[in-house]
Scaffold this active site. Structure first.
Site, PDB file in Angstrom:
ATOM      1  N   GLU A   1      30.687 -24.452  -3.665  1.00 37.18           N
ATOM      2  CA  GLU A   1      30.525 -23.680  -4.904  1.00 37.18           C
ATOM      3  C   GLU A   1      29.989 -22.300  -4.556  1.00 37.18           C
ATOM      4  OE1 GLU A   1      28.092 -25.321  -8.054  1.00 37.18           O
ATOM      5  OE2 GLU A   1      28.937 -27.325  -7.784  1.00 37.18           O
TER       6      GLU A   1
ATOM      7  N   GLU B   1      24.690 -31.526  -5.084  1.00 36.42           N
ATOM      8  CA  GLU B   1      23.399 -30.854  -5.262  1.00 36.42           C
ATOM      9  C   GLU B   1      22.208 -31.778  -5.544  1.00 36.42           C
ATOM     10  OE1 GLU B   1      23.406 -27.607  -8.023  1.00 36.42           O
ATOM     11  OE2 GLU B   1      24.984 -26.527  -6.986  1.00 36.42           O
TER      12      GLU B   1
HETATM   13  O1  IFM Z   1      27.195 -25.188 -13.265  1.00 36.77           O
HETATM   14  C1  IFM Z   1      26.480 -25.469 -12.101  1.00 36.77           C
HETATM   15  C2  IFM Z   1      27.077 -26.621 -11.358  1.00 36.77           C
HETATM   16  O2  IFM Z   1      27.182 -27.752 -12.149  1.00 36.77           O
HETATM   17  C3  IFM Z   1      26.230 -26.958 -10.154  1.00 36.77           C
HETATM   18  N1  IFM Z   1      26.006 -25.805  -9.341  1.00 36.77           N
HETATM   19  C4  IFM Z   1      25.558 -24.583  -9.993  1.00 36.77           C
HETATM   20  C5  IFM Z   1      26.462 -24.269 -11.171  1.00 36.77           C
HETATM   21  C6  IFM Z   1      25.969 -22.988 -11.868  1.00 36.77           C
HETATM   22  O3  IFM Z   1      24.677 -23.143 -12.321  1.00 36.77           O
END
Ligand code: IFM
Length: 490
Positions: free
Chosen positions: A395, A206
């Site tokens: 994710e 990210e």
């Molecule tokens: O917890 C985070 C993760 O570290 C990165 N992506 C989003 C998740 C939820 O906010």
């Protein structure tokens, strides 16, 4: 369950249900529509679809001062008063460093075949570069062996935001290409040591979040507010770090190691599905992701991006663009919420973004707007624009209030609702041939949710952070069932 209902309320509910049944009977006796079957055909995912779950080092490991680990920018940041909503730090977090065997057991309970975790750079190179910590990879050796013993494939992420503090202090962290180079060296070292067992590596997680929030908006570590030109340069050096890591993994890892980034892609969705709006969402996806996915997959910044950035565009060389666009094996997309609902526009660049009404629904985290179709459109548009043949949803998931009831159970119906809707849309995508090969649910267990501390819970397993007891939430049953049947619906 019915303990809180008065007899009167219960009778009322039972009465209206009975009325409904009577009406249905009346209809079919009159020869109306046939009664629906109890079950409908399950919507299957492709054979071999990879189900998984995910975590990251700083959010779960704890043990921040053990076995020679150096400090990270998040240690410093979390210890700065006023930065974390509940005044917590991740010094102990889930104590996963010591409880990892139990946690691998939790992964196994889900029935998934893959686990995505991250490696803490400051454990491996306490100063970010220079001499490696002799004990730096021991913990990951143990974790990986435990995963493999349990039939779970390790997917390792090299950078999930825990930059060695020393690099921040010495060279300004990602403001310098020195950090990109140090990241490449760290990636090569890890590849040399772990790719006998780790076959899949995500480089950075990210950039769209950690660069903007950390270097642009003073929200995340390291807590800077750089002007746009410098911020664009940081984005560029992260992309360069990714490219150098890809090259180092190819050079020093075992042949066949697969590598790719994981980006919280700027998620563009056609506001109404018309051919023109879909085309507009395509343009928006390409332009709004030009600074990372675009430059990696196209080997250049788009003309639109350069024109829009003007004097704030990053400086770069042709050689750097070549490194950044080193061939990759997959693209990881972190998809939670619709970010931009788009419609066609007659004016350049060909799209406009609609404002969100205040009433737009969101989950327990306010930023997490509910738009299940996002996980249909985003991979579909990305695959088309950049001709990608392997996408992982690296994710997806949601927070929920997750307060245990008196009996200790957590009935996270909102998480189940969210997952059911998103997975239905993901199945729709795969059934149409969108090349999504796997899905990592965020997260295995509640953990340190960055600036929100432990207030926002994203786990399938509830964690009591005083006792470190893990308890399955109802969503564990839901997800296990999806995984077991490789399908959504019954
Ligand atoms: O917890 C985070 C993760 O570290 C990165 N992506 C989003 C998740 C939820 O906010």
């Amino acid at each position: 369950m019915f303990g809180k209902f008065s007899r009167r309320a219960f009778a009322k509910l039972a009465g209206s249900a009975a009325l409904g049944m009577a009406a249905t009977r009346a209809k079919s006796e009159e020869g109306g529509p046939k009664a629906l079957p109890d079950r409908h055909a399950p919507a299957s995912f492709p054979d071999g679809f990879l189900w998984g779950t995910a975590t990251s080092a700083y959010q779960i490991e704890g043990a921040v001062a053990e076995d020679g680990r150096g400090r990270s920018i998040w240690d410093t940041f979390a210890h700065t008063p006023g930065r974390i909503a509940d005044h917590s730090t991740a010094d102990r977090a889930n104590d996963h460093y010591h409880l990892y065997k139990e946690d691998v057991g939790l992964v196994k309970e889900l029935g998934v075949k893959a686990y995505r975790f991250s490696i803490a750079w400051p454990r491996v190179f306490p100063e970010g570069s220079g001499a490696p910590n002799p004990k730096g990879l021991d913990f990951y050796d143990r974790l990986i062996d435990e995963l493999l013993r349990n039939g779970i494939e390790p997917y390792a992420t090299l950078y999930h935001w825990d930059l060695p503090q020393s690099l921040q202090d010495r060279v300004g962290g990602w403001q310098s290409s020195e950090t990109s180079k140090a990241f490449g060296d760290y990636a090569g070292y890890v590849a040399e040591r772990l790719t006998d067992r780790v076959k899949n590596i995500f480089t950075v997680n990210e950039p769209g979040r950690f660069v903007n929030f950390g270097y642009g908006w003073n929200i995340d570590a390291p807590g800077l507010k750089l002007p746009l030109r410098e911020l664009n340069q940081v984005h560029h050096y992260v992309a360069l770090g990714h490219g150098l890591a890809v090259q180092a993994i190819r050079a020093r890892g075992r042949a066949g190691t697969r590598v790719g980034p994981a980006e919280n892609i700027a998620a563009c969705v056609p506001a109404i599905d018309t051919p023109k709006n879909i085309r507009a969402a395509e343009i928006a996806t390409r332009e709004l992701n030009a600074g990372f996915l675009g430059v990696i997959l196209e080997g250049k910044y788009t003309e639109g991006f350069l024109a829009y950035s003007g004097k704030d565009a990053p400086t770069f060389t042709a050689e750097e663009l070549k490194i950044i666009s080193s061939p990759i094996d997959f693209v990881g997309l972190n998809i939670y919420a619709p970010q931009f609902y788009v419609v066609a526009s007659d004016h350049a660049p060909g799209f406009s973004v609609l404002p969100f009404p205040a009433s737009f629904p969101h989950m327990n985290s306010e930023w997490l707007r509910v738009g299940p179709e996002t996980i249909y459109w985003v991979p579909r548009l990305a695959a088309k624009i950049w001709n990608i043949d392997t996408i992982y949803i690296s994710e997806n998931g949601t927070s929920s209030t997750d307060v245990p009831a008196a009996d200790g159970k957590v009935s996270d119906l909102d998480r189940i609702m969210y997952l059911r809707n998103y997975l239905t849309q993901l199945q729709r995508a795969t059934s149409e041939g969108v090349p999504v090969r796997g899905y990592f649910l965020w997260s295995l267990m509640d953990n340190f949710e960055w600036i929100f501390g432990f207030e926002k819970r994203f786990g399938l397993y509830h964690v009591d952070f005083d006792t470190e007891i893990r308890t399955p939430k109802l969503s564990v049953s839901f997800y296990r069932d999806v995984v077991a049947r490789n399908a959504i619906g019954v």
